[in-house]
Design an enzyme around this catalytic site. Structure first.
Site, short mmCIF file in Angstrom:
data_model
loop_
_atom_site.label_atom_id
_atom_site.label_comp_id
_atom_site.label_asym_id
_atom_site.label_seq_id
_atom_site.Cartn_x
_atom_site.Cartn_y
_atom_site.Cartn_z
N THR A 1 37.05 45.72 35.63
CA THR A 1 38.00 44.31 35.82
C THR A 1 37.42 43.15 34.87
OG1 THR A 1 38.40 42.45 37.35
CG2 THR A 1 36.43 43.95 37.69
N TYR B 1 32.53 41.25 45.06
CA TYR B 1 33.41 42.02 44.31
C TYR B 1 32.96 42.30 42.81
CZ TYR B 1 37.23 43.70 41.56
OH TYR B 1 38.14 44.30 40.69
#
Ligand code: NAD
Ligand code: DAU
Length: 328
Positions: free
Chosen positions: A117, A144
């Site tokens: 990501t 995260y």
């Protein structure tokens, strides 16, 4: 090619599998957590092998990797708000899971593509034109993104230390069919469809760089085919929008008053802006996004959620109850 797709019953993985079964032999390894569903693979159920199992299960992973020519590793815990509430599953699935995959591909000499990501780079200021590049230092903000950053670092170390044939991609925010209703765009659409008011965190000035899931997956395929082992590729479709604009656009496309939403408690540590410079992907791999009209992409996504309530309906009440508890 014999492909092992981890997390193939989740949003991006399922779309990837749908687009891969015609030309490849696909095995999906998925723990079928709250975010994964057999139903997302129903359109290709007869064409794939679905193994329900965990990416931290070394014995299972090693066996499946030994049978594959390449692994595409999507499996992860992915929702920032869940990580803030309970980070433990993120450490396990994202860090230990990636370690387990790396050990198996090392042992069997199998090609790996690791899906990551843009959040590993932290955030950018709102009042700048700067974008993330391969050279941007890692600076993750959330539980995260720090686990995704840790996983990326493991992949880089296994490439350098053991010569593992791996590539990494860091992509911006995806949207499209089969995205879990906990995420912003599907949550907003399904709130309207179920008679709830959409929720905007804070002022809504935060910017995300949106990409259609099919464009992300087309880039993953380009990297699998022609990417250089050891390289990191940034994937983005040059579609920055602030959250206020996104929520107002969805409301308008659904025939509602654009201001028919609630402001709710902001996310802790909320990243301000993400933006990807995808130039190397254009120049080196000849990739370009096809879904370049964001409003058109949103319209198609709204239609998909309207037509597929049987898929998301059973998830909706549980998700909204959890949000309500957190004041969001
Ligand atoms: P998702 O939450 O929709 O799906 C994740 C899938 O992984 C689910 O099917 C889940 O059951 C499975 N899974 C989770 N833990 C597992 C475990 N321990 N073992 C086996 N399976 C497990 O996620 P997504 O949005 O499809 O994201 C897929 C990947 O892409 C993730 O690695 C994510 O970090 C990355 N990514 C997502 C986006 C985005 O906008 N959604 C953008 C860039 C990168
Ligand atoms: O950038 C890539 C990342 O994009 C992926 O790595 C993550 O797995 C994925 O979940 C996504 O992370 P975000 O936190 O950006 O996505 P989310 O859909 O949760 O939120 C998008 C933005 O919208 C964010 O600024 C928070 C805001 N938001 C979210 C929800 C759910 C709202 O304003 N209201 C909401 O109801």
């Amino acid at each position: 090619m014999r492909l092992l797709v981890t997390g193939g019953a989740g949003f991006i993985g399922a779309n990837f599998v749908h687009g891969s079964v015609r030309d490849h032999e696909v095995t999906v390894l998925d723990a079928l957590t709250y975010a994964g569903s057999r139903e997302a693979l129903a359109p290709v159920a007869g064409d794939i092998r679905l193994v329900e199992g965990d990416v931290t299960d070394a014995e299972l992973v090693t066996k499946l990797v030994a049978e594959a020519d390449a692994v595409v590793h999507f499996a992860a815990e992915t929702h920032v708000d869940n990580a803030l509430a309970d980070p433990e599953p993120f450490l396990r699935s994202n860090v230990v899971g990636t370690f387990t995959i790396l050990e198996a591909v090392r042992r069997h000499g199998v090609r790996l593509h690791h899906v990551s990501t843009d959040e590993v780079y932290g955030d950018l200021e709102l009042d700048t034109r700067r974008r993330f590049t391969e050279e941007t230092p890692y600076n993750p903000s959330s539980p995260y993104s720090s686990t995704k950053a840790a996983a990326d670092m493991l992949v880089r170390a296994w490439v350098r230390s053991y010569g593992v044939r791996a590539t990494i991609s860091n992509c911006s925010n995806n949207y499209g069919p089969y995205q879990h209703v906990e995420k912003f765009i599907p949550r907003t659409i399904t709130n309207v469809l179920t008679g709830r008011r959409p929720k905007l965190y804070g002022s809504g000035a935060n910017v995300r760089d949106w990409i259609h899931v099919d464009d992300h997956n087309a880039a993953v395929w380009r990297i699998l085919a022609d990417g250089q082992a050891g390289r990191t590729y940034l994937i983005g479709a040059e579609c920055e929008r602030d959250n206020l604009t996104v929520i107002r656009t969805i409301l308008t496309l659904m025939g509602r008053d654009p201001d028919d939403f609630d402001h709710v408690t902001d996310r802790a540590g909320h990243d301000l802006r993400y933006a990807i410079d995808p130039t190397p992907l254009y120049d080196e791999l000849g990739w370009a996004p096809k879904h370049t009209d964001f409003d058109e992409g949103l319209r198609a996504t709204i239609d998909w959620y309207r037509d597929n309530e049987s898929w998301w309906g059973p998830l909706k009440d549980v998700v909204e109850a959890a949000y309500e508890e957190r004041g969001q």
